[in-house]
Design an enzyme around this catalytic site. Sequence first.
Site, PDB file in Angstrom:
ATOM      1  N   SER A 136       0.814  -1.210   0.000  1.00  0.00           N
ATOM      2  CA  SER A 136       0.000   0.000   0.000  1.00  0.00           C
ATOM      3  C   SER A 136       0.851   1.265   0.000  1.00  0.00           C
ATOM      4  O   SER A 136       1.902   1.342   0.639  1.00  0.00           O
ATOM      5  CB  SER A 136      -0.919   0.011   1.219  1.00  0.00           C
ATOM      6  OG  SER A 136      -1.601   1.244   1.323  1.00  0.00           O
ATOM      7  N   TYR A 181      -1.407   6.082  -5.598  1.00  0.00           N
ATOM      8  CA  TYR A 181      -2.459   7.042  -5.905  1.00  0.00           C
ATOM      9  C   TYR A 181      -1.794   8.214  -6.623  1.00  0.00           C
ATOM     10  O   TYR A 181      -0.771   8.716  -6.158  1.00  0.00           O
ATOM     11  CB  TYR A 181      -3.140   7.552  -4.633  1.00  0.00           C
ATOM     12  CG  TYR A 181      -3.999   6.532  -3.928  1.00  0.00           C
ATOM     13  CD1 TYR A 181      -5.333   6.359  -4.272  1.00  0.00           C
ATOM     14  CD2 TYR A 181      -3.481   5.744  -2.901  1.00  0.00           C
ATOM     15  CE1 TYR A 181      -6.126   5.421  -3.615  1.00  0.00           C
ATOM     16  CE2 TYR A 181      -4.261   4.810  -2.240  1.00  0.00           C
ATOM     17  CZ  TYR A 181      -5.581   4.651  -2.609  1.00  0.00           C
ATOM     18  OH  TYR A 181      -6.366   3.729  -1.962  1.00  0.00           O
ATOM     19  N   THR A 187      -4.561   2.872  -7.990  1.00  0.00           N
ATOM     20  CA  THR A 187      -5.946   2.812  -7.523  1.00  0.00           C
ATOM     21  C   THR A 187      -6.678   4.065  -7.983  1.00  0.00           C
ATOM     22  O   THR A 187      -6.279   5.183  -7.655  1.00  0.00           O
ATOM     23  CB  THR A 187      -5.997   2.681  -5.996  1.00  0.00           C
ATOM     24  OG1 THR A 187      -5.387   1.438  -5.620  1.00  0.00           O
ATOM     25  CG2 THR A 187      -7.432   2.692  -5.487  1.00  0.00           C
ATOM     26  N   LYS A 198      -6.506  -0.250 -10.793  1.00  0.00           N
ATOM     27  CA  LYS A 198      -7.357  -0.967  -9.841  1.00  0.00           C
ATOM     28  C   LYS A 198      -8.594  -0.121  -9.531  1.00  0.00           C
ATOM     29  O   LYS A 198      -8.470   1.047  -9.143  1.00  0.00           O
ATOM     30  CB  LYS A 198      -6.581  -1.254  -8.558  1.00  0.00           C
ATOM     31  CG  LYS A 198      -7.364  -2.019  -7.501  1.00  0.00           C
ATOM     32  CD  LYS A 198      -6.482  -2.331  -6.306  1.00  0.00           C
ATOM     33  CE  LYS A 198      -7.200  -3.158  -5.265  1.00  0.00           C
ATOM     34  NZ  LYS A 198      -8.297  -2.413  -4.604  1.00  0.00           N
TER      35      LYS A 198
END
Length: 382
Positions: free
Chosen positions: A123, A147, A173, A255
């Site tokens: 992450s 991100y 994402t 994603k």
Amino acid sequence: MQLSRYQGANFSSAANDQLPISFEEWKERARLILAKAPFDYIEGGAGSEDTIAANEKAFKCWRIRPRMMIDVSHRNLSVSMFNHTFPSPILLAPIGAQSIFHVQAELASAKAAASTKTPFIVSYVSSYTIEEIAAEMGDAVRWFQLYIGRDWDVTASLLHRAEKAGYSAIVVTVDLPLYGWRERDYRNAYFPYSQGIGLSNYTSDPVFMFKLSKIPGGNPQDMIALFFRNLLNPSLTWKDLASLRKLTNLPILLKGILHPEDAKLALNYGADGIIVSNHGGRQVDGAVAALDALPEIYHAVQGQVPVLMDSGIRRGADVIKALSLGAAAVLIGRPYVYGLAAAGEKGVRRVIKNLISDLDLTMANIGKRTTRELHQYDLVKQ
């Protein structure tokens, strides 16, 4: 009784250490260990949590039709993507701030992933840094979730750090322009990132810290505010993907895709893969189930790039249904985090091994020897 090669190692150890077996048991063990707020944070979803329910219901609507009298004495669950071959079609999804579940956080998940040769998608908002997690994994395959923030300097810095630390793909994402309406978190007044949890990649980043130093005061609240300005980007467009493509030669997977037209746009703007996902039901209440969206996206892509899927994978049968409907591989999230909360590295490793054993046995019992033999005609819709 003949055991699968995956099942045998688990069979004796499961009887000795009293760890859970089923997803439901892992969740209940995590519920007993964690405080209410962090447990609600991972278990909960957007609004009425209808999307979480839809994800689970979607799998129940498809039934597997087994074939018989096939030699399944030798099976191969491996899949190949982006010049790597993995022993099973299972990856660990990116989940941030894992220190709220266990003190070893992502380091425990990374060790478990490496020991089972399971790719770990780290992450963007991890409790340990990109580099610290990479050090625990050695040569094991790891991808980095990104991100695309509003500050391209910070985005580029994090991307280049991931490249240097041996991450072999970037997972962007795209389904979080703003946080979803997560009622449990509002009720608990619990937002880990606003407490500075999960910001290790930022506080270790020279570009981010330089920009923070230019803010008068530069106190912890300024740091958190600057972090959120970079994390949440409601102005993100497809042109930003094209800009990101220029910054790296690593494969880029998007994603959060649920619409076939978005899948086509992803290809047009340089994506190398797609992950069909509704963020585990955490972003949009009443959204389409990821499994229901998968077939249309698979057909829209026409085999040009791998299509992966997450949101609702709990058992081996779920993996088979997703692969039969077009997924090249699947991501698990909540299952391994419950394992992390319950037993740290050992818990994550056991969750992975149990799921692989379940998948292997179910493959044998439906007459399939490889994941490539799975097709939609192996399923019946009810």
